[in-house]
Enzyme design. Structure first.
Site, PDB file in Angstrom:
ATOM      1  N   GLU A 290       0.824  -1.212   0.000  1.00 34.96           N
ATOM      2  CA  GLU A 290       0.000   0.000   0.000  1.00 34.96           C
ATOM      3  C   GLU A 290       0.855   1.257   0.000  1.00 34.96           C
ATOM      4  OE1 GLU A 290      -2.939   0.364   3.068  1.00 34.96           O
ATOM      5  OE2 GLU A 290      -4.335  -0.970   2.068  1.00 34.96           O
ATOM      6  N   HIS A 311       9.284 -26.703  -0.705  1.00 41.44           N
ATOM      7  CA  HIS A 311       8.752 -27.906  -1.348  1.00 41.44           C
ATOM      8  C   HIS A 311       7.574 -27.590  -2.262  1.00 41.44           C
ATOM      9  CE1 HIS A 311      11.235 -30.559   1.246  1.00 41.44           C
ATOM     10  NE2 HIS A 311      11.218 -29.465   1.980  1.00 41.44           N
ATOM     11  N   LYS A 425     -14.028  -0.694  -3.428  1.00 43.84           N
ATOM     12  CA  LYS A 425     -15.054  -0.375  -2.420  1.00 43.84           C
ATOM     13  C   LYS A 425     -16.211   0.371  -3.086  1.00 43.84           C
ATOM     14  CE  LYS A 425     -12.110   0.037   1.698  1.00 43.84           C
ATOM     15  NZ  LYS A 425     -11.611   0.902   2.762  1.00 43.84           N
TER      16      LYS A 425
HETATM   17  O1  PA5 Z   1      -4.311   0.966   5.181  1.00 41.88           O
HETATM   18  C1  PA5 Z   1      -5.483   1.175   4.962  1.00 41.88           C
HETATM   19  O2  PA5 Z   1      -5.922   2.323   4.923  1.00 41.88           O
HETATM   20  C2  PA5 Z   1      -6.492   0.067   4.760  1.00 41.88           C
HETATM   21  O3  PA5 Z   1      -5.957  -1.184   4.607  1.00 41.88           O
HETATM   22  C3  PA5 Z   1      -7.389   0.061   5.974  1.00 41.88           C
HETATM   23  O4  PA5 Z   1      -6.626  -0.266   7.090  1.00 41.88           O
HETATM   24  C4  PA5 Z   1      -8.529  -0.906   5.805  1.00 41.88           C
HETATM   25  O5  PA5 Z   1      -9.216  -0.643   4.613  1.00 41.88           O
HETATM   26  C5  PA5 Z   1      -9.490  -0.766   6.978  1.00 41.88           C
HETATM   27  O6  PA5 Z   1      -9.942   0.547   7.075  1.00 41.88           O
HETATM   28  P1  PA5 Z   1     -10.684   1.068   8.346  1.00 41.88           P
HETATM   29  O7  PA5 Z   1      -9.767   1.000   9.492  1.00 41.88           O
HETATM   30  O8  PA5 Z   1     -11.085   2.480   8.013  1.00 41.88           O
HETATM   31  O9  PA5 Z   1     -11.892   0.176   8.534  1.00 41.88           O
END
Ligand code: PA5
Length: 448
Positions: A290, A311, A425
């Site tokens: 990310e 393996h 999303k």
């Molecule tokens: O790093 C990020 O922003 C995402 O992976 C969030 O952690 C994930 O989508 C969960 O989001 P939230 O904490 O708003 O529910």
């Protein structure tokens, strides 16, 4: 000082000394952007000083909440996804025995911590409800935005279960919310129902949040020592923020993986030789993926668990496409060891191992793999940890967070946003008929 050792001795045939010198000015610029806050999205660097600059009152409340859960619950259901789940899961596995979560109620000193809201599987939730049975439980729902679909659905289900079991008033005392200080649906629910709540600070993104209440409450509930965890991270902060390339393993890691990336090693495999480090890689994959995977560039983070995956994936790593680099996380002092039994015969062909221990054999596997993969054209780096304690984990978390953030600036991207996560999303909201997404729904249906 830090106990983490970063070893590049297996990189000799892949990176020349002058290449490190050449990248140094760029690396120092990236480091300065991070440390001095001159890079983009600088407000999202609060994780960088979190180990030494956190809300002490909240920290005390976290410990108090953990104690209460330990006293009134056999199970803590932690609801969250992505950055609101992986850090705690990684830490619990890393710090406890491999079968810690499978121990029976009588064998356990502390509640079992289980996760929900990290998928949309109805079967998983039904299995978890079955598993909870008559056990006393509490819920820690974690969501920064407070609007993520997976945890929102799970929270409805487990809140309903709590109310059915304990009644509204007691259920409210068994719900712990970790979310934004002011905004989002969860904060609103806290205000309405008086749940105990903790804050995910504005300047900390999900993937950098494990040392906030996001990770600390589940970790403390499991019986682990969060003071030691923060101490390890604080010492690492002091070291990595204040030393230059020559003494700074995190900067070296950022530099070498960037040099390798520019040569076409576009896929990094994070590896371990301890099964309970599997989720360390899952956490790291989100952190790296990310942070770096944007603007059509970035190292693709993947993982392998050795010797198990030698393996299965071993063939590909040894002889497949040559775009792989490997980073091994190695533990120097293992939690325990066991002898290869002496039987007095050689029916199984392993008599030559008598007098050796399993960790000795594991270590030879590690050495052999580095030699084989290096010869096969895969560059290897090693991050060595002293042991598998809270202190060492705190150091390691900081090592990777710092290195990956520097890597992002070094590669010319914004390390702290994640615009791509929103795309699926929005489509899902549209397909599910969420109000406000009507136009997108029409567009999707037209294109389908
Ligand atoms: O790093 C990020 O922003 C995402 O992976 C969030 O952690 C994930 O989508 C969960 O989001 P939230 O904490 O708003 O529910």
């Amino acid at each position: 000082m830090t106990n983490i050792k970063f070893d590049t001795s297996a990189l000799k045939s892949f990176v020349k000394t002058n290449e490190l010198n050449e990248i140094k000015p760029m690396l120092n610029t990236a480091r300065d952007e991070l440390v001095n806050g001159t890079g983009v999205e600088n407000k999202m660097r609060q994780w960088m000083t979190l180990p030494t600059d956190y809300d002490q009152d909240e920290f005390t409340r976290i410990k108090k909440a953990a104690k209460k859960i330990q006293s009134d619950s056999k199970v803590l259901v932690v609801i969250g996804i992505g950055g609101s789940y992986l850090g705690a899961k990684m830490a619990l596995d890393f710090l406890h025995d491999n079968f810690y979560e499978s121990m029976s109620e009588d064998e356990r000193e502390y509640p079992q911590v289980v996760f929900a809201g990290n998928s949309i599987s109805g079967s998983y939730v039904n299995d978890l409800i079955k598993f909870l049975g008559n056990k006393d439980f509490s819920v820690n729902v974690i969501s920064k935005s407070g609007t993520t679909t997976e945890p929102s659905i799970a929270f409805r289900i487990f809140r309903e279960l709590l109310v059915k079991k304990y009644g509204q008033a007691e259920a409210n005392k068994r719900i712990y919310v970790t979310t934004d200080a002011k905004n989002g649906a969860l904060r609103q629910e806290v205000n309405e129902n008086g749940y105990e709540s903790f804050i995910i600070p504005d300047g900390i993104g999900g993937r950098y949040s494990v040392l906030s209440a996001v990770g600390l409450l589940p970790i403390a509930t499991s019986g682990a020592d969060i003071d030691e965890l923060m101490k390890g991270a604080a010492d690492a902060q002091e070291h990595y923020m204040n030393t230059s390339l020559e003494d700074n393993g995190a900067l070296q890691y950022a530099a070498y993986r960037n040099i390798l990336y520019r040569k076409g090693y576009t896929n990094e495999i994070l590896e371990n030789y301890e099964p309970n480090l599997r989720f360390l890689a899952e956490w790291w994959k989100q952190l790296a993926g990310e942070t770096e995977g944007k603007d059509e560039k970035g190292i693709y983070p993947s993982s392998a668990n050795f010797s198990t995956d030698l393996h299965s994936l071993g063939q590909y790593i040894q002889q497949g496409m040559r775009n792989l680099m490997e980073t091994v996380v190695k533990i120097d002092q293992h939690k325990s060891d066991i002898d290869v039994p002496v039987t007095g015969d050689n029916n199984d062909g392993i008599q030559y191992l008598e007098g050796r221990t399993m960790n000795y054999v594991n270590d030879k596997a590690f050495q052999s793999v580095i030699i084989a993969h290096t010869n096969g054209g895969v560059p290897n780096m090693v991050v060595s940890l002293k042991d598998q304690t809270e202190y060492s984990l705190g150091e390691l978390i900081y090592f990777f967070e710092f290195a990956i953030a520097v890597s992002g600036y070094l590669n010319g991207i914004n390390p702290f946003n994640q615009p791509g996560v929103e795309d699926y999303k929005s489509n899902m909201f549209a397909l599910l008929g969420k109000p406000g997404y009507e136009d997108l729904k029409k567009k999707i249906e037209k294109d389908m």
